[in-house]
Scaffold this active site. Structure first.
Site, PDB file in Angstrom:
ATOM      1  N   CYS A  33       0.808  -1.235   0.000  1.00  0.00           N
ATOM      2  CA  CYS A  33       0.000   0.000   0.000  1.00  0.00           C
ATOM      3  C   CYS A  33       0.837   1.279   0.000  1.00  0.00           C
ATOM      4  CB  CYS A  33      -0.951  -0.006   1.189  1.00  0.00           C
ATOM      5  SG  CYS A  33      -0.227  -0.614   2.715  1.00  0.00           S
TER       6      CYS A  33
ATOM      7  N   HIS B  25      -2.345   6.585   3.930  1.00  0.00           N
ATOM      8  CA  HIS B  25      -0.896   6.710   4.141  1.00  0.00           C
ATOM      9  C   HIS B  25      -0.414   8.018   3.497  1.00  0.00           C
ATOM     10  CE1 HIS B  25      -0.979   2.783   5.762  1.00  0.00           C
ATOM     11  NE2 HIS B  25      -0.371   2.097   4.817  1.00  0.00           N
TER      12      HIS B  25
HETATM   13  N1  LIG Z   1      -4.867  -4.131   6.082  1.00  0.00           N
HETATM   14  C1  LIG Z   1      -4.283  -3.446   5.116  1.00  0.00           C
HETATM   15  O1  LIG Z   1      -4.409  -2.205   4.945  1.00  0.00           O
HETATM   16  C2  LIG Z   1      -3.423  -4.139   4.155  1.00  0.00           C
HETATM   17  C3  LIG Z   1      -3.209  -5.510   4.198  1.00  0.00           C
HETATM   18  N2  LIG Z   1      -2.449  -6.096   3.268  1.00  0.00           N
HETATM   19  C4  LIG Z   1      -2.204  -7.540   3.208  1.00  0.00           C
HETATM   20  O2  LIG Z   1      -3.422  -8.220   2.904  1.00  0.00           O
HETATM   21  C5  LIG Z   1      -3.451  -9.461   3.555  1.00  0.00           C
HETATM   22  C6  LIG Z   1      -4.658  -9.521   4.468  1.00  0.00           C
HETATM   23  O3  LIG Z   1      -4.571  -8.511   5.439  1.00  0.00           O
HETATM   24  P1  LIG Z   1      -5.776  -8.279   6.460  1.00  0.00           P
HETATM   25  O4  LIG Z   1      -7.069  -8.383   5.731  1.00  0.00           O
HETATM   26  O5  LIG Z   1      -5.450  -7.038   7.202  1.00  0.00           O
HETATM   27  O6  LIG Z   1      -5.618  -9.582   7.412  1.00  0.00           O
HETATM   28  P2  LIG Z   1      -6.670 -10.214   8.432  1.00  0.00           P
HETATM   29  O7  LIG Z   1      -5.877 -10.874   9.475  1.00  0.00           O
HETATM   30  O8  LIG Z   1      -7.691  -9.216   8.804  1.00  0.00           O
HETATM   31  O9  LIG Z   1      -7.422 -11.357   7.557  1.00  0.00           O
HETATM   32  C7  LIG Z   1      -6.774 -12.539   7.167  1.00  0.00           C
HETATM   33  C8  LIG Z   1      -7.722 -13.430   6.386  1.00  0.00           C
HETATM   34  O10 LIG Z   1      -7.030 -14.633   6.030  1.00  0.00           O
HETATM   35  C9  LIG Z   1      -7.697 -15.754   6.654  1.00  0.00           C
HETATM   36  N3  LIG Z   1      -6.726 -16.717   7.142  1.00  0.00           N
HETATM   37  C10 LIG Z   1      -5.876 -16.567   8.182  1.00  0.00           C
HETATM   38  N4  LIG Z   1      -5.136 -17.694   8.351  1.00  0.00           N
HETATM   39  C11 LIG Z   1      -5.546 -18.547   7.399  1.00  0.00           C
HETATM   40  C12 LIG Z   1      -5.173 -19.880   7.056  1.00  0.00           C
HETATM   41  N5  LIG Z   1      -4.222 -20.544   7.723  1.00  0.00           N
HETATM   42  N6  LIG Z   1      -5.785 -20.466   6.016  1.00  0.00           N
HETATM   43  C13 LIG Z   1      -6.743 -19.807   5.327  1.00  0.00           C
HETATM   44  N7  LIG Z   1      -7.153 -18.549   5.597  1.00  0.00           N
HETATM   45  C14 LIG Z   1      -6.547 -17.934   6.625  1.00  0.00           C
HETATM   46  C15 LIG Z   1      -8.515 -15.188   7.785  1.00  0.00           C
HETATM   47  O11 LIG Z   1      -9.590 -16.060   8.063  1.00  0.00           O
HETATM   48  P3  LIG Z   1     -10.230 -16.209   9.555  1.00  0.00           P
HETATM   49  O12 LIG Z   1     -11.164 -15.060   9.748  1.00  0.00           O
HETATM   50  O13 LIG Z   1     -10.958 -17.508   9.483  1.00  0.00           O
HETATM   51  O14 LIG Z   1      -9.092 -16.212  10.510  1.00  0.00           O
HETATM   52  C16 LIG Z   1      -8.969 -13.869   7.156  1.00  0.00           C
HETATM   53  O15 LIG Z   1     -10.014 -14.094   6.253  1.00  0.00           O
HETATM   54  C17 LIG Z   1      -2.122  -9.582   4.293  1.00  0.00           C
HETATM   55  O16 LIG Z   1      -1.210 -10.258   3.479  1.00  0.00           O
HETATM   56  C18 LIG Z   1      -1.710  -8.139   4.504  1.00  0.00           C
HETATM   57  O17 LIG Z   1      -0.325  -8.027   4.677  1.00  0.00           O
HETATM   58  C19 LIG Z   1      -1.941  -5.344   2.299  1.00  0.00           C
HETATM   59  C20 LIG Z   1      -2.122  -4.012   2.216  1.00  0.00           C
HETATM   60  C21 LIG Z   1      -2.864  -3.303   3.147  1.00  0.00           C
HETATM   61  N1  LIG Z   2       2.595  -3.196   5.889  1.00  0.00           N
HETATM   62  C1  LIG Z   2       1.513  -2.343   5.415  1.00  0.00           C
HETATM   63  C2  LIG Z   2       0.316  -3.151   5.041  1.00  0.00           C
HETATM   64  C3  LIG Z   2       0.629  -4.471   4.430  1.00  0.00           C
HETATM   65  O1  LIG Z   2       0.093  -5.442   4.844  1.00  0.00           O
HETATM   66  O2  LIG Z   2       1.514  -4.484   3.443  1.00  0.00           O
HETATM   67  P1  LIG Z   2       1.851  -5.754   2.520  1.00  0.00           P
HETATM   68  O3  LIG Z   2       0.704  -5.895   1.552  1.00  0.00           O
HETATM   69  O4  LIG Z   2       3.105  -5.415   1.818  1.00  0.00           O
HETATM   70  O5  LIG Z   2       2.010  -6.943   3.412  1.00  0.00           O
HETATM   71  C4  LIG Z   2       1.167  -1.339   6.495  1.00  0.00           C
HETATM   72  O6  LIG Z   2       1.499  -1.625   7.595  1.00  0.00           O
HETATM   73  O7  LIG Z   2       0.553  -0.313   6.274  1.00  0.00           O
END
Ligand SMILES: NC(=O)C1=CN([C@@H]2O[C@H](COP(=O)(O)OP(=O)(O)OC[C@H]3O[C@@H](n4cnc5c(N)ncnc54)[C@H](OP(=O)(O)O)[C@@H]3O)[C@@H](O)[C@H]2O)C=CC1
Ligand SMILES: N[C@@H](CC(=O)OP(=O)(O)O)C(=O)O
Length: 344
Positions: free
Chosen positions: A150, A242
């Protein structure tokens, strides 16, 4: 007819944003939702702790969440949006591609792999054709495209707008919202009345992903851009958006007026989720601000301002909504690009 799509990691923070964007989407129909084994078998309403600022769509609320396994996703689903933790993405995403699914992934695993396109459609849509190389090398019927981190998405479009002046050195300092760390990422006691000058792994992502995004693809191989990028990353107590301070040294002279014009004129695309104006440039040096400007272009625009000459070259600030333009919106835009380019 709408393309049937699924969301991997549908119950998470980014998964919920994906559902918010996909439910009303004219080209996509949500047909599969996956999460961890703990959520499998529950309805989405039971499994997801819904935290997005609009209600759970009714048709999604009653869908059953499955495990994140290709055998549990219907075969007539063509496109999967992945928002899994990167360790899980690394373990399971290739299996979905092998099983024939096209995956538009937001997770960081594999972003720098030579045969995985890392795409911001307005910046490097042509890198998508790396998928032909990927399919040859990996023998996949499906495919995998990634969107960047992001914070990378926030500043790279502004650099792309200045590229004609010859990018030499860039330093970027970020002020990142807490939603980037996920709902449970930083506690209130850590972040209120505070700033944390470290986000694990983030600086390296900005420094490497930017060079790939600005790199060139000759139809067979991708070359990284040789601009030097240095980053320092900070967490601050904003919820979304951000903000970044950027210093750019260019080979050719570049005035603040020229930079502002180049950013304003940098084109958007006519994909469904593209904003009308990709980079909004403010004259007011106090803008952009996270609370005021993160929803520009429905959260898909980049805002820039404070453009001036400095001791270290051109200086400016830029801002993007990290869970929209920086995550869920970025994956959806890549899905739209895949559709437009005949990969679905
Ligand atoms: N939040 C943000 O602004 C940003 C996040 N990201 C990236 O996006 C991704 C998701 O982030 P975010 O949504 O915040 O994470 P969350 O922890 O909120 O959600 C994770 C998701 O993955 C599922 N999950 C976790 N463990 C497993 C597993 N072992 N097998 C299958 N499914 C699983 C969870 O299911 P359950 O509910 O059942 O645990 C949930 O649906 C990450 O890689 C993060 O780094 C990237 C950019 C920005
Ligand atoms: N690390 C970013 C969010 C994130 O999850 O990034 P990435 O998609 O590279 O794992 C933040 O903290 O704002």
């Amino acid at each position: 007819m709408a393309v049937r799509v699924g969301v991997l990691g549908a119950t998470g923070a980014v998964g919920q944003r994906l559902i918010q964007l996909l439910d009303p989407h004219p080209d996509f129909e949500i047909a599969a939702l996956t999460a961890s084994d703990a959520s499998a078998g529950k309805t989405y309403r039971q499994a997801a702790k819904w935290r997005v600022d609009s209600p759970i769509p009714d048709d999604v609320a009653d869908m059953t969440v499955t495990a994140t396994d290709p055998d549990d996703v219907p075969n007539d689903v063509d496109l999967l949006f992945s928002s899994l933790p990167s360790s899980v993405g690394e373990a399971v995403e290739p299996g979905f591609c092998d099983a024939g699914y096209v995956v538009s992934s937001n997770s960081s695993n594999g972003r720098m792999d030579e045969d995985i396109p890392l795409v911001i459609p307005e910046v490097n849509a042509e890198h998508l054709d790396l998928l032909e190389v990927q399919r040859d090398e990996r023998g996949w019927d499906g495919a995998m495209v990634k969107n960047p981190n992001c914070s990378t998405i926030t500043f790279v479009p502004t650099l792309a707008a200045l590229e004609e002046y010859g990018l030499e050195k860039v330093h970027v300092a970020t002020l990142q919202a807490v939603s980037g760390a996920g709902y449970d990422g930083v506690t209130s006691m850590e972040i209120i009345d505070n700033a944390i000058p470290h986000i694990g792994g983030e600086e390296d992502k900005l420094e490497t992903e930017s060079k790939k995004l600005l790199g060139s693809f000759d139809g067979a191989e991708l070359s990284l851009n040789d601009v030097e990028v240095g980053a320092s990353c900070n967490r601050i107590p904003t919820i979304d958006g951000h903000l970044e301070n950027v210093f750019v040294e260019t080979a050719e002279d570049l005035t603040p007026d020229e930079a502002a014009e180049a950013m304003r004129e940098y084109p958007s695309l006519d994909l469904y989720s593209s904003p009308d104006q990709l980079i909004e440039v403010f004259e007011d040096p106090e803008r952009p601000q996270p609370r005021l400007d993160r929803t520009l272009g429905d959260g898909m625009s980049i805002a820039a301002g404070g453009i001036r000459e400095s001791t270290f070259g051109l200086q400016y600030n830029c801002l993007a909504h990290n869970t929209m333009r920086g995550a869920a919106g970025a994956s959806v835009l890549n899905g739209e690009l895949l559709l437009e380019n005949g990969y679905l």
